[in-house]
Design an enzyme around this catalytic site. Structure first.
Site, PDB file in Angstrom:
ATOM      1  N   ASN A  42      42.094  57.342   7.496  1.00  0.00           N
ATOM      2  CA  ASN A  42      41.930  58.735   6.991  1.00  0.00           C
ATOM      3  C   ASN A  42      40.554  59.174   7.417  1.00  0.00           C
ATOM      4  O   ASN A  42      39.425  58.156   7.455  1.00  0.00           O
ATOM      5  CB  ASN A  42      42.121  58.974   5.598  1.00  0.00           C
ATOM      6  CG  ASN A  42      41.218  58.046   4.828  1.00  0.00           C
ATOM      7  OD1 ASN A  42      40.934  56.915   5.047  1.00  0.00           O
ATOM      8  ND2 ASN A  42      41.057  58.446   3.287  1.00  0.00           N
ATOM      9  N   ILE A  43      40.305  60.305   7.825  1.00  0.00           N
ATOM     10  CA  ILE A  43      39.043  61.134   8.506  1.00  0.00           C
ATOM     11  C   ILE A  43      38.775  62.278   7.361  1.00  0.00           C
ATOM     12  O   ILE A  43      39.520  63.291   7.719  1.00  0.00           O
ATOM     13  CB  ILE A  43      39.241  61.314  10.027  1.00  0.00           C
ATOM     14  CG1 ILE A  43      39.681  59.949  10.493  1.00  0.00           C
ATOM     15  CG2 ILE A  43      37.837  61.767  10.335  1.00  0.00           C
ATOM     16  CD1 ILE A  43      40.068  60.264  12.188  1.00  0.00           C
ATOM     17  N   GLU A  44      37.833  62.095   6.627  1.00  0.00           N
ATOM     18  CA  GLU A  44      37.691  63.504   5.863  1.00  0.00           C
ATOM     19  C   GLU A  44      36.511  64.400   6.197  1.00  0.00           C
ATOM     20  O   GLU A  44      35.831  63.899   7.340  1.00  0.00           O
ATOM     21  CB  GLU A  44      37.174  62.949   4.401  1.00  0.00           C
ATOM     22  CG  GLU A  44      38.101  62.034   3.768  1.00  0.00           C
ATOM     23  CD  GLU A  44      38.068  61.651   2.088  1.00  0.00           C
ATOM     24  OE1 GLU A  44      36.664  61.747   1.668  1.00  0.00           O
ATOM     25  OE2 GLU A  44      38.908  61.124   1.638  1.00  0.00           O
ATOM     26  N   CYS A  53      44.973  62.515   7.352  1.00  0.00           N
ATOM     27  CA  CYS A  53      45.247  61.231   6.696  1.00  0.00           C
ATOM     28  C   CYS A  53      45.468  60.267   7.839  1.00  0.00           C
ATOM     29  O   CYS A  53      45.502  60.556   9.003  1.00  0.00           O
ATOM     30  CB  CYS A  53      46.670  61.568   6.185  1.00  0.00           C
ATOM     31  SG  CYS A  53      46.752  62.335   4.515  1.00  0.00           S
ATOM     32  N   GLU A  55      47.995  58.260   8.463  1.00  0.00           N
ATOM     33  CA  GLU A  55      49.268  58.386   9.060  1.00  0.00           C
ATOM     34  C   GLU A  55      49.209  59.254  10.106  1.00  0.00           C
ATOM     35  O   GLU A  55      49.933  58.880  11.511  1.00  0.00           O
ATOM     36  CB  GLU A  55      50.311  58.755   8.213  1.00  0.00           C
ATOM     37  CG  GLU A  55      50.520  57.766   6.835  1.00  0.00           C
ATOM     38  CD  GLU A  55      49.854  58.024   5.688  1.00  0.00           C
ATOM     39  OE1 GLU A  55      48.633  58.571   5.894  1.00  0.00           O
ATOM     40  OE2 GLU A  55      50.460  58.003   4.679  1.00  0.00           O
ATOM     41  N   CYS A  86      51.634  61.300   2.063  1.00  0.00           N
ATOM     42  CA  CYS A  86      51.875  62.841   1.411  1.00  0.00           C
ATOM     43  C   CYS A  86      52.861  63.560   2.201  1.00  0.00           C
ATOM     44  O   CYS A  86      53.490  63.009   3.184  1.00  0.00           O
ATOM     45  CB  CYS A  86      50.276  63.462   1.677  1.00  0.00           C
ATOM     46  SG  CYS A  86      50.110  64.033   3.386  1.00  0.00           S
ATOM     47  N   CYS A  89      52.411  64.389   5.864  1.00  0.00           N
ATOM     48  CA  CYS A  89      52.582  63.233   6.748  1.00  0.00           C
ATOM     49  C   CYS A  89      54.047  62.799   6.937  1.00  0.00           C
ATOM     50  O   CYS A  89      54.763  62.617   8.001  1.00  0.00           O
ATOM     51  CB  CYS A  89      51.727  61.907   6.283  1.00  0.00           C
ATOM     52  SG  CYS A  89      49.987  62.251   6.512  1.00  0.00           S
TER      53      CYS A  89
HETATM   54  N1  THU Z   1      45.334  59.966   2.559  1.00  0.00           N
HETATM   55  C1  THU Z   1      45.927  59.379   3.437  1.00  0.00           C
HETATM   56  O1  THU Z   1      45.195  58.918   4.519  1.00  0.00           O
HETATM   57  N2  THU Z   1      47.000  58.965   3.449  1.00  0.00           N
HETATM   58  C2  THU Z   1      47.929  59.292   2.520  1.00  0.00           C
HETATM   59  O2  THU Z   1      49.186  58.985   2.520  1.00  0.00           O
HETATM   60  C3  THU Z   1      47.644  60.201   1.248  1.00  0.00           C
HETATM   61  C4  THU Z   1      46.219  60.309   1.277  1.00  0.00           C
HETATM   62  C5  THU Z   1      43.846  60.251   2.359  1.00  0.00           C
HETATM   63  C6  THU Z   1      43.440  61.651   2.686  1.00  0.00           C
HETATM   64  C7  THU Z   1      42.143  61.595   1.784  1.00  0.00           C
HETATM   65  O3  THU Z   1      41.267  61.339   2.593  1.00  0.00           O
HETATM   66  C8  THU Z   1      42.209  60.634   0.669  1.00  0.00           C
HETATM   67  O4  THU Z   1      43.402  59.703   1.200  1.00  0.00           O
HETATM   68  C9  THU Z   1      42.532  61.075  -0.743  1.00  0.00           C
HETATM   69  O5  THU Z   1      43.464  61.786  -0.761  1.00  0.00           O
END
Ligand code: THU
Length: 125
Positions: A42-44, A53, A55, A86, A89
């Site tokens: 995940n890259i915020e 996300c 995935e 989510c 994804c």
């Molecule tokens: N996130 C994912 O990378 N994959 C998921 O299936 C659910 C959520 C990440 C997004 C965000 O960076 C962090 O988790 C919190 O929501």
């Protein structure tokens, strides 16, 4: 490639996560039809909605390299919780791996779902 091996790659990818806002670190490992593995994390972003996300990072990396059908994706969270994908994804999985599988971990055990089970009525055009 064994499911456990793919899950271990997903777990290792949690260390690459850029998650300074949620501190929820996620890793993914994707298996293409020809057994090529693409990884993701995940890259915020400070503008939270720009977050990607793990995935989708893996799937978009694969598509950008010419792969458009995947067999399996493993997803793991650093804190050991079950990282169910989510809705966004799942919709992307519906596009590229509607007949594929999602490999997760629950209580330190590997569990598996079909994409169809997690998103029974995905949008199609
Ligand atoms: N996130 C994912 O990378 N994959 C998921 O299936 C659910 C959520 C990440 C997004 C965000 O960076 C962090 O988790 C919190 O929501």
């Amino acid at each position: 490639m064994q499911d456990k091996e793919l899950l271990d790659i997903a777990k290792a990818m949690c260390d690459k996560a850029y998650a300074p806002y949620s501190e929820f670190r996620v890793g993914a490992a994707l298996l293409t039809d020809d057994d090529t593995v693409f990884t993701g994390c995940n890259i915020e972003n400070a503008s939270y909605g720009a977050t990607n996300c793990a995935e989708r990072t893996a799937m978009f990396k694969a598509v950008s390299e010419g792969y458009t059908h995947f067999k399996k994706i493993a997803v793991a969270a650093k804190d050991g919780s079950t990282a169910y994908p989510c809705g966004i994804c799942l919709q992307v999985m519906n596009e590229f791996m509607y007949d594929g599988e999602v490999i997760l971990e629950e209580d330190s055990k590997l569990i598996k779902y079909s994409v169809k089970e997690l998103l029974p009525h995905g949008f199609i055009l």
